[in-house]
Enzyme design. Structure first.
Site, mmCIF file in Angstrom:
data_model
loop_
_atom_site.group_PDB
_atom_site.id
_atom_site.type_symbol
_atom_site.label_atom_id
_atom_site.label_comp_id
_atom_site.label_asym_id
_atom_site.label_seq_id
_atom_site.Cartn_x
_atom_site.Cartn_y
_atom_site.Cartn_z
ATOM 1 N N ASP A 1 -58.527 -24.233 -41.067
ATOM 2 C CA ASP A 1 -57.682 -23.068 -40.802
ATOM 3 C C ASP A 1 -57.670 -22.104 -41.982
ATOM 4 O O ASP A 1 -57.537 -20.881 -41.792
ATOM 5 C CB ASP A 1 -56.252 -23.515 -40.481
ATOM 6 C CG ASP A 1 -56.107 -23.980 -39.044
ATOM 7 O OD1 ASP A 1 -57.047 -23.792 -38.254
ATOM 8 O OD2 ASP A 1 -55.060 -24.562 -38.714
ATOM 9 N N GLU B 1 -52.459 -23.566 -45.353
ATOM 10 C CA GLU B 1 -53.534 -23.191 -44.443
ATOM 11 C C GLU B 1 -53.780 -21.681 -44.365
ATOM 12 O O GLU B 1 -54.572 -21.230 -43.540
ATOM 13 C CB GLU B 1 -53.221 -23.725 -43.038
ATOM 14 C CG GLU B 1 -53.024 -25.244 -43.024
ATOM 15 C CD GLU B 1 -52.754 -25.799 -41.631
ATOM 16 O OE1 GLU B 1 -53.728 -26.142 -40.947
ATOM 17 O OE2 GLU B 1 -51.561 -25.884 -41.252
ATOM 18 N N HIS C 1 -52.810 -31.855 -32.647
ATOM 19 C CA HIS C 1 -54.055 -31.517 -31.959
ATOM 20 C C HIS C 1 -54.492 -32.593 -30.978
ATOM 21 O O HIS C 1 -55.690 -32.876 -30.849
ATOM 22 C CB HIS C 1 -55.161 -31.255 -32.987
ATOM 23 C CG HIS C 1 -54.999 -29.969 -33.735
ATOM 24 N ND1 HIS C 1 -54.985 -28.741 -33.131
ATOM 25 C CD2 HIS C 1 -54.819 -29.731 -35.060
ATOM 26 C CE1 HIS C 1 -54.822 -27.786 -34.031
ATOM 27 N NE2 HIS C 1 -54.716 -28.363 -35.217
#
Length: 289
Positions: A207, A181, A76
């Protein structure tokens, strides 16, 4: 204590060669994974997350702030492999464990980061045993995995480390962490935790809430149930249990009770924002006094 004890020949530092006279080979001193050793001793460890920082002094700042490991987030952020490697080497010398997160199924990137100095890899979006098996294979040397051999490595103090004993030590000091997730991953948690070479499962809470259809609602009963399920799976297989994306004290305390041993402590930009806002509010208050 869930995982195996530290390897007896895994000192934090040192460059001496250890002769194995019986087999006529030399085994190098492999740097100890401080994060893993701390968890094995029963401690809960937290990370300093690198997302926007672009300087190797992040490792020393993390150390002096009390964090045990550094989370280099290449999933990210635009953090490069080259800089992540430099940060990893600095972290090794500082005594903070460098762990890098790669993109989904980025196994070649994982291997390059390990070659550059990371002591562990976080692999996101692992839903099945098959994915977990590939993750373990990519991050562990033979015979446990299929990671390609190269040397010298920073983790071996830049000495050659291709002998069986050194490879076994490097495997033992390398954490392979898969992220849970989705609901599918939670349902498969017990089987994923049982995969040889997988050292830890970490819930990606943000998530996970999205996959459950309750984005942002980390206090929902379904999320608590997921923590209970994954925690039990880790305990049954002797794997470490981690938590990501949870930053409220109430929820941290709640999920720690399910056996969480490591967690993301917060990102660089969040620390700057929190500190900057607090300082500006203090100055404003002082001006009104």
């Amino acid at each position: 204590v869930r995982a195996q004890p530290p390897h007896p020949a895994s000192p934090p530092l040192g460059g001496e060669e250890h002769d194995n006279e019986e087999k006529g080979i030399k085994t190098m001193a492999i740097r100890q994974n401080v994060m893993k050793a701390a968890m094995q001793s029963g401690r809960t460890v937290a990370s300093f997350n690198v997302n926007r920082w672009r300087s190797v002094d992040a490792a020393e700042i993390a150390k002096f702030a009390g964090f045990e490991w550094m989370f280099l987030d290449l999933e990210h952020s635009t953090l490069s492999e080259d800089l992540a490697g430099q940060m990893s080497i600095t972290a090794l010398a500082t005594g903070v464990t460098p762990i890098a997160r790669v993109g989904m199924d980025q196994f070649y990137q994982a291997a390059r980061l390990l070659d550059a100095g990371a002591q562990g890899i976080v692999l996101p979006h692992v839903d099945t045993v098959e994915q977990a098996t590939l993750a373990a294979a990519a991050t562990k040397y033979p015979p446990m995995g299929t990671r390609s051999l190269t040397s010298p490595l920073a983790q071996a103090e830049f000495q050659r480390s291709g002998d069986p004993q050194s490879l076994a030590q490097l495997n033992a000091e390398t954490l392979t962490i898969v992220m849970i997730e989705t609901r599918t991953a939670v349902a498969n948690a017990a089987a994923i935790a049982a995969v040889p070479g997988v050292d830890a499962l970490m819930i990606g809470t943000s998530d996970l809430t999205a996959d459950f259809g309750i984005p942002g609602n980390q206090g929902h009963a379904d999320i608590a149930a997921a923590y209970a399920t994954v925690g039990a799976a880790c305990k049954a297989s002797g794997k470490f249990f981690g938590m990501g994306g949870v930053y409220s004290r109430e929820l941290i305390e709640k999920f720690l009770k399910h056996g969480v041993q490591f967690l993301l402590g917060g990102a660089d930009v969040s620390f700057v924002m929190d500190g900057a806002k607090a300082r500006r509010e203090m100055i404003a208050a002082a001006g009104k006094a």
